[in-house]
Write an enzyme that holds these catalytic residues in place. Sequence first.
Site, PDB file in Angstrom:
ATOM      1  N   GLU A 125      55.299  23.094  -5.985  1.00 59.06           N
ATOM      2  CA  GLU A 125      54.162  22.630  -6.789  1.00 59.06           C
ATOM      3  C   GLU A 125      54.055  23.442  -8.089  1.00 59.06           C
ATOM      4  OE1 GLU A 125      52.479  20.153  -6.959  1.00 59.06           O
ATOM      5  OE2 GLU A 125      50.651  20.661  -8.030  1.00 59.06           O
ATOM      6  N   TRP A 140      50.771   2.104 -20.205  1.00 54.05           N
ATOM      7  CA  TRP A 140      51.906   2.943 -19.800  1.00 54.05           C
ATOM      8  C   TRP A 140      53.052   1.957 -19.647  1.00 54.05           C
ATOM      9  CZ3 TRP A 140      55.399   3.500 -15.737  1.00 54.05           C
ATOM     10  CH2 TRP A 140      56.065   4.728 -15.662  1.00 54.05           C
ATOM     11  N   HIS A 196      73.832  29.194  -3.349  1.00 57.22           N
ATOM     12  CA  HIS A 196      74.781  28.127  -3.019  1.00 57.22           C
ATOM     13  C   HIS A 196      74.949  27.157  -4.186  1.00 57.22           C
ATOM     14  CE1 HIS A 196      75.126  29.543   1.049  1.00 57.22           C
ATOM     15  NE2 HIS A 196      73.797  29.591   1.134  1.00 57.22           N
ATOM     16  N   LYS A 209      54.235  21.819 -11.880  1.00 58.95           N
ATOM     17  CA  LYS A 209      53.158  22.004 -12.868  1.00 58.95           C
ATOM     18  C   LYS A 209      53.750  22.443 -14.203  1.00 58.95           C
ATOM     19  CE  LYS A 209      50.440  20.348 -11.698  1.00 58.95           C
ATOM     20  NZ  LYS A 209      50.374  19.686 -10.464  1.00 58.95           N
ATOM     21  N   ARG A 212      45.368   7.047 -17.516  1.00 57.49           N
ATOM     22  CA  ARG A 212      46.193   6.103 -16.768  1.00 57.49           C
ATOM     23  C   ARG A 212      47.428   5.642 -17.553  1.00 57.49           C
ATOM     24  NH1 ARG A 212      43.663   4.010 -12.466  1.00 57.49           N
ATOM     25  NH2 ARG A 212      45.047   2.216 -12.486  1.00 57.49           N
ATOM     26  N   ASN A 238      47.297  -4.609 -15.667  1.00 58.50           N
ATOM     27  CA  ASN A 238      47.830  -3.365 -15.084  1.00 58.50           C
ATOM     28  C   ASN A 238      48.636  -3.782 -13.867  1.00 58.50           C
ATOM     29  OD1 ASN A 238      46.205  -0.861 -12.995  1.00 58.50           O
ATOM     30  ND2 ASN A 238      48.247  -0.848 -13.824  1.00 58.50           N
ATOM     31  N   GLY A 239      49.905  -3.354 -13.803  1.00 61.78           N
ATOM     32  CA  GLY A 239      50.758  -3.725 -12.661  1.00 61.78           C
ATOM     33  C   GLY A 239      52.104  -4.207 -13.167  1.00 61.78           C
ATOM     34  N   GLU A 278      55.846  19.519 -15.898  1.00 63.69           N
ATOM     35  CA  GLU A 278      55.140  18.314 -16.354  1.00 63.69           C
ATOM     36  C   GLU A 278      54.263  18.559 -17.582  1.00 63.69           C
ATOM     37  OE1 GLU A 278      52.926  16.348 -13.204  1.00 63.69           O
ATOM     38  OE2 GLU A 278      51.974  18.187 -12.566  1.00 63.69           O
ATOM     39  N   CYS A 330      48.243   2.137 -16.753  1.00 64.70           N
ATOM     40  CA  CYS A 330      47.457   1.284 -17.626  1.00 64.70           C
ATOM     41  C   CYS A 330      45.984   1.287 -17.201  1.00 64.70           C
ATOM     42  CB  CYS A 330      47.937  -0.161 -17.654  1.00 64.70           C
ATOM     43  SG  CYS A 330      49.650  -0.345 -18.132  1.00 64.70           S
ATOM     44  N   LYS A 364      48.463   9.293 -14.556  1.00 64.66           N
ATOM     45  CA  LYS A 364      47.878   9.922 -13.379  1.00 64.66           C
ATOM     46  C   LYS A 364      47.976   9.049 -12.149  1.00 64.66           C
ATOM     47  CE  LYS A 364      44.231  12.805 -11.851  1.00 64.66           C
ATOM     48  NZ  LYS A 364      45.176  13.906 -11.651  1.00 64.66           N
TER      49      LYS A 364
HETATM   50  C1  G6P Z   1      51.351  10.948 -10.317  1.00 63.66           C
HETATM   51  C2  G6P Z   1      50.515  12.125 -10.764  1.00 63.66           C
HETATM   52  C3  G6P Z   1      50.697  13.284  -9.801  1.00 63.66           C
HETATM   53  C4  G6P Z   1      50.363  12.849  -8.389  1.00 63.66           C
HETATM   54  C5  G6P Z   1      51.200  11.632  -7.966  1.00 63.66           C
HETATM   55  C6  G6P Z   1      50.705  11.034  -6.674  1.00 63.66           C
HETATM   56  O1  G6P Z   1      52.692  11.227 -10.497  1.00 63.66           O
HETATM   57  O2  G6P Z   1      50.865  12.513 -12.083  1.00 63.66           O
HETATM   58  O3  G6P Z   1      49.832  14.337 -10.170  1.00 63.66           O
HETATM   59  O4  G6P Z   1      50.597  13.904  -7.506  1.00 63.66           O
HETATM   60  O5  G6P Z   1      51.094  10.607  -8.954  1.00 63.66           O
HETATM   61  O6  G6P Z   1      49.418  10.516  -6.881  1.00 63.66           O
HETATM   62  P1  G6P Z   1      48.336  10.299  -5.752  1.00 63.66           P
HETATM   63  O7  G6P Z   1      47.170   9.704  -6.481  1.00 63.66           O
HETATM   64  O8  G6P Z   1      48.946   9.345  -4.768  1.00 63.66           O
HETATM   65  O9  G6P Z   1      48.049  11.628  -5.152  1.00 63.66           O
END
Ligand code: G6P
Length: 608
Positions: A482, A75, A505, A486, A27, A101-102, A489, A2, A603
């Site tokens: 990673e 969100w 396995h 990517k 956000r 937000n929270g 997502e 949010c 994010k």
């Molecule tokens: C969210 C984002 C990711 C990020 C993760 C941790 O899930 O979409 O891209 O890696 O949070 O966020 P931070 O700000 O703690 O690195």
Amino acid sequence: MCGIIGYNGNGPAVGILLTGLEKLEYRGYDSAGIAVFQNERPRVVKTEGRLANLREKIGTEEPVNGSVGIGHTRWATHGAPTGANAHPHQSDTGLFTVVHNGIIENYARLREILTDDGYTFTSETDTEVIAHLLEKYYKGDPVQAMVRALPLLEGSFALGILCADFPGKLYGARRSSPLIAGLAEDGSFLASDIAALLQYTNEVYRFDDGELAALGKDSVEFFNSGGEKVQKHKAVVDLSPESVEKGGHEHFMLKEIMEQPEAIRNTLLPYRDKNGKIVIEELALSPADIREINKIFIVACGSAYHAGIVGKYVFEELLRLSVEVDIASEFRYRRPILDEHSLVIIISQSGETADTLAALREAKKRGAKLLSIVNVKGSSIARESDMVLYTKAGAEIAVATTKAYSAQLAMLYVIGAYFAQQLKTVAGQALAELISALAALPETVSRALELSGTVEDIAAAYYTHDHAYYIGRNLDYAAALEASLKLKEISYIHSEAYPAGELKHGTISLIEEGTLVMALCCSSRLLLKTAANIKEVKARGAGVVCVCTPDTQADLEADRVITVPHTHHLIMPSVEVIPMQLFSYYVAKLRNCDIDKPRNLAKSVTVE
Ligand code: G6P
């Protein structure tokens, strides 16, 4: 999670709120709303869906006039992303209007109490209890209403509040979720993040936990949780308004992928002296302190966790120290065995991730030494850490991280090399080779970015697939984690990463004619092992794309090959991840996905 914006000035609030929300949409973006004082009453306009829907709704209604207001992009946590659940929320009589937000953890109990008191609820959100509670405790002074109501809330909040009795004021409060205030020529502001304020000011007041504020057109007053005034100092943020714009790129993600050489260069810059040694002035650890560390824990979420896995391989090889990497939401509840000889490294781009922050507090409680790698200055994690090393990735807007992850890797290499230098666990020549490969990393990554065209062609060949499996061994596996995240997502293709030797396995049962396997093969030491695993999936019909270096290219039975520049084996993940980010980007583009704002994600995850 949010985004919150607030404005109190002389200009028309609606445009300022909407522009601010645009900058905060990363956000959360499932619904949005604003409230603006119009004829001394807050007028609320809100709707489900993206900000564009809100703009449209505002455009079709009677003009919203006024110069004091709050806005929110959501969100969803409590209640579906509907118009009714969108913020702002109002108390029964409309006296208080709130954006939040929270998460309010005890909202169900508070809702029962407030319902018994006669308050009516029009949404399923936890936020609505805040508006009613403020009204319940209001005796003519909104700050005192906050002082009485907010301690009853369990959980986290950043709040923007309007009180109908004070149409010339805007109020804010914070516990655990980020909130800043700013004062510019055009008025005063509240925001979840500096991105929304940069076009007006780069000087901000950061709310400490428990603090409240009252904002006039040209004033910001802070109070502690007891309502006593507190003096705050402004912090200057080193970001330009352009840094939060796309700069000619179609998407923030592509812009940020292309900015990686600079992000790595800026991150590494302060730590290499003219004799080629690593210096870290911010580290309050003497060589004796470092020698006393008997175990390293790396704790993070998402991509930052994946960076931590690279860190484990690097530290264990360089330092011969045992390293555990844990997901913050697991670590915080598993009663980890820590003491003053443990070093806990916390990694977070935003510095606000709720689980990561809670893990940090847990580690602190248990007496461990705490070192954080954070991208956002003054963020909660930075402020609560014993030692902070800042990555210099700049503002990252795309929800899927790229340059912040790369900067985190760079910082982990710096720490590994520094500890090795202090502990003398690596011979001088070998360490010098690592440090000089590190110094050349921005250039090596630039060369990897030149593969963009090749990768785009490969993406065109595979973008219709429904499943992908990423395999690799050791550091290649760490990079594969990673790479796979990517893809899933941003393109919504089901994707998993496996250690190449583990596939047989169980998961190999999913490989059939045409299944896409992305094989990361940049480790020459393990090349023949991975090559054998590639043969196993090829024998079952998989289409294989290999990422390798000029040294590891031979012996690979692949359908398509991406050859990345070679560097020191410990820092290969920084190079091999580049074409994988580009692959995900181009696949998502071909699938017409919303690349910068993938569905269901946010994010900055400030809830558990
Ligand atoms: C969210 C984002 C990711 C990020 C993760 C941790 O899930 O979409 O891209 O890696 O949070 O966020 P931070 O700000 O703690 O690195």
